[in-house]
Write a protein that holds these residues in place. Sequence first.
Motif, PDB file in Angstrom:
ATOM      1  N   THR A 227       0.882  -1.183  -0.027  1.00  0.00           N
ATOM      2  CA  THR A 227       0.005   0.144   0.073  1.00  0.00           C
ATOM      3  C   THR A 227       1.039   1.400   0.031  1.00  0.00           C
ATOM      4  N   PHE A 228       2.227   1.045   0.239  1.00  0.00           N
ATOM      5  CA  PHE A 228       3.068   2.229   0.232  1.00  0.00           C
ATOM      6  C   PHE A 228       3.372   2.732  -1.153  1.00  0.00           C
ATOM      7  N   PRO A 229       3.102   4.121  -1.441  1.00  0.00           N
ATOM      8  CA  PRO A 229       3.217   4.789  -2.832  1.00  0.00           C
ATOM      9  C   PRO A 229       4.690   4.470  -3.432  1.00  0.00           C
ATOM     10  N   LYS A 230       4.735   4.271  -4.538  1.00  0.00           N
ATOM     11  CA  LYS A 230       5.853   3.844  -5.403  1.00  0.00           C
ATOM     12  C   LYS A 230       6.860   5.199  -5.249  1.00  0.00           C
ATOM     13  N   GLU A 231       7.979   5.054  -5.391  1.00  0.00           N
ATOM     14  CA  GLU A 231       9.158   6.182  -5.402  1.00  0.00           C
ATOM     15  C   GLU A 231       9.328   6.689  -6.782  1.00  0.00           C
ATOM     16  N   ASP A 232       9.229   7.926  -6.908  1.00  0.00           N
ATOM     17  CA  ASP A 232       9.633   8.681  -8.194  1.00  0.00           C
ATOM     18  C   ASP A 232      11.025   8.487  -8.715  1.00  0.00           C
ATOM     19  N   LYS A 283       7.775  16.617  -2.254  1.00  0.00           N
ATOM     20  CA  LYS A 283       6.771  15.529  -2.346  1.00  0.00           C
ATOM     21  C   LYS A 283       6.763  14.600  -1.555  1.00  0.00           C
ATOM     22  N   GLU A 284       8.003  14.012  -1.147  1.00  0.00           N
ATOM     23  CA  GLU A 284       8.290  13.045  -0.143  1.00  0.00           C
ATOM     24  C   GLU A 284       7.844  13.434   1.291  1.00  0.00           C
ATOM     25  N   LEU A 287       4.105  13.221   1.968  1.00  0.00           N
ATOM     26  CA  LEU A 287       3.890  12.273   2.170  1.00  0.00           C
ATOM     27  C   LEU A 287       3.983  11.892   3.486  1.00  0.00           C
ATOM     28  N   TYR A 316       8.161   5.171   8.056  1.00  0.00           N
ATOM     29  CA  TYR A 316       8.048   6.075   6.629  1.00  0.00           C
ATOM     30  C   TYR A 316       9.528   5.717   6.009  1.00  0.00           C
ATOM     31  N   HIS A 319      10.362   2.034   4.525  1.00  0.00           N
ATOM     32  CA  HIS A 319       9.936   1.945   3.137  1.00  0.00           C
ATOM     33  C   HIS A 319      10.442   2.834   2.069  1.00  0.00           C
ATOM     34  N   ARG A 320      11.210   4.229   2.633  1.00  0.00           N
ATOM     35  CA  ARG A 320      11.810   5.016   1.849  1.00  0.00           C
ATOM     36  C   ARG A 320      13.560   5.202   2.267  1.00  0.00           C
TER      37      ARG A 320
END
Length: 420
Positions: A227-232, A283-284, A287, A316, A319-320
């Motif tokens: 469910t975690f958004p994909k990274e740019d 942007k990050e 989030l 966070y 995941h990033r």
Amino acid sequence: MNKTENSKPTKELILDAAFSFLEKPGFSSFSMNELAAKVGVTKPAIYRHFKSKDAVLEAMEDRIVDNMAVFLRKIGSKDMMIARSSLAGLIDFFSANPHHINYFIAQMSSSPNYEEHLFKKFYARQVSFYEEGKKEDYLSEFRNNMEKFSKHVFCGMSIFFFVKLHERLLQTEQISKPSENFGEKIVALMMGGLCGTTDSQSQLHPESISEARKKELFNLCKIPDETFPKEDRIFSALASVIEKYKIPGVTVERIAAELNMAKSSLYEYFDNKNQMIKCLINKELQLLQTITIENSVEAKNFTEYVYIVMASEMEYFTHRPSVIPISGWLLMGGESISEMERQNCEEESDVAPWEKRLPKRIDSPELGFSYSPEIITGWIKCLPVALLVEAKGKNLSMEKRMESFMHTIDFILYGIGGNK
């Protein structure tokens, strides 16, 4: 040059000029031509005193460490009043000499394990963080004892955060004069945490939380991978370049090469390198802010809010992980995570519920002036970033990172004095 400057040896004038490039944390490396122009001498004159630019940088660092050693020689004293006075003196020194702390921001944000390099220099100047102890023993404990590791990161980041805050408030004329005994006030906060620096009736004063509730708070902050958004992909390329070349080596050309695209293609989206970094990180961070706000709805008091902020940031960054080295860029540029979050939060609904419940102005913990409680929440939000930057540099396991996080929460609430 005035009379005082003319009375200084040329070597000292060269170092003074080199420090002038450190007016902001995100200083870009200077050339020897620029340094000579700043001093008002020829380039060969610089080389008569320093063999290379690296020699200039080494001399700058030695000047800073020499000055710091004056305050830190008694930091390991068993007499707590002497140790506290030593630390307070260092904070006041940094407040009066922002160029010095800006140098460390630049080095620490681009050089993993830089603090160990500093420890060795301090020991050479008879500075011991134990009253009696060997350098090797201390460094070993620093790498393996998570309480000691967390304490160093907590104190270092707290000093950086509040010294730069004090400087910014003076520059923007939000306070009219330097806070009296500022160093002592920050030491009081680090030693006693929110418990020791706020009244029992204050909303910031810690409340007891059961171990079961702590576990529940961490669990509610968990986010499934799917469910975690994909990274740019541009963001991923930026992170990769920072990993390979460190922060000073980031260029648009290298980011474009990482993406296998022409540099001109990146300029279709961004005007320059700094704008690119800021847009991507904004942007990050938006989030991260959204995640924290959603989770903080569950907080029953400010103490639970602290746990949720820490747990949300840890989740966070799990995941990033690519954001961790980029966070060093933010610190180097003098913009804290919380400051950039606030710039993005233009609507009242984008503020965490517990931040909206706090008074508009507070005067405890005492800083010598009244201030917005966002300063305290900003301090709390910066601590996990500093902790993870350091943990990544030491390749700490997830278990050790979690242990460090729990120590840091205790330090926020009860201080490094451990007065629960």
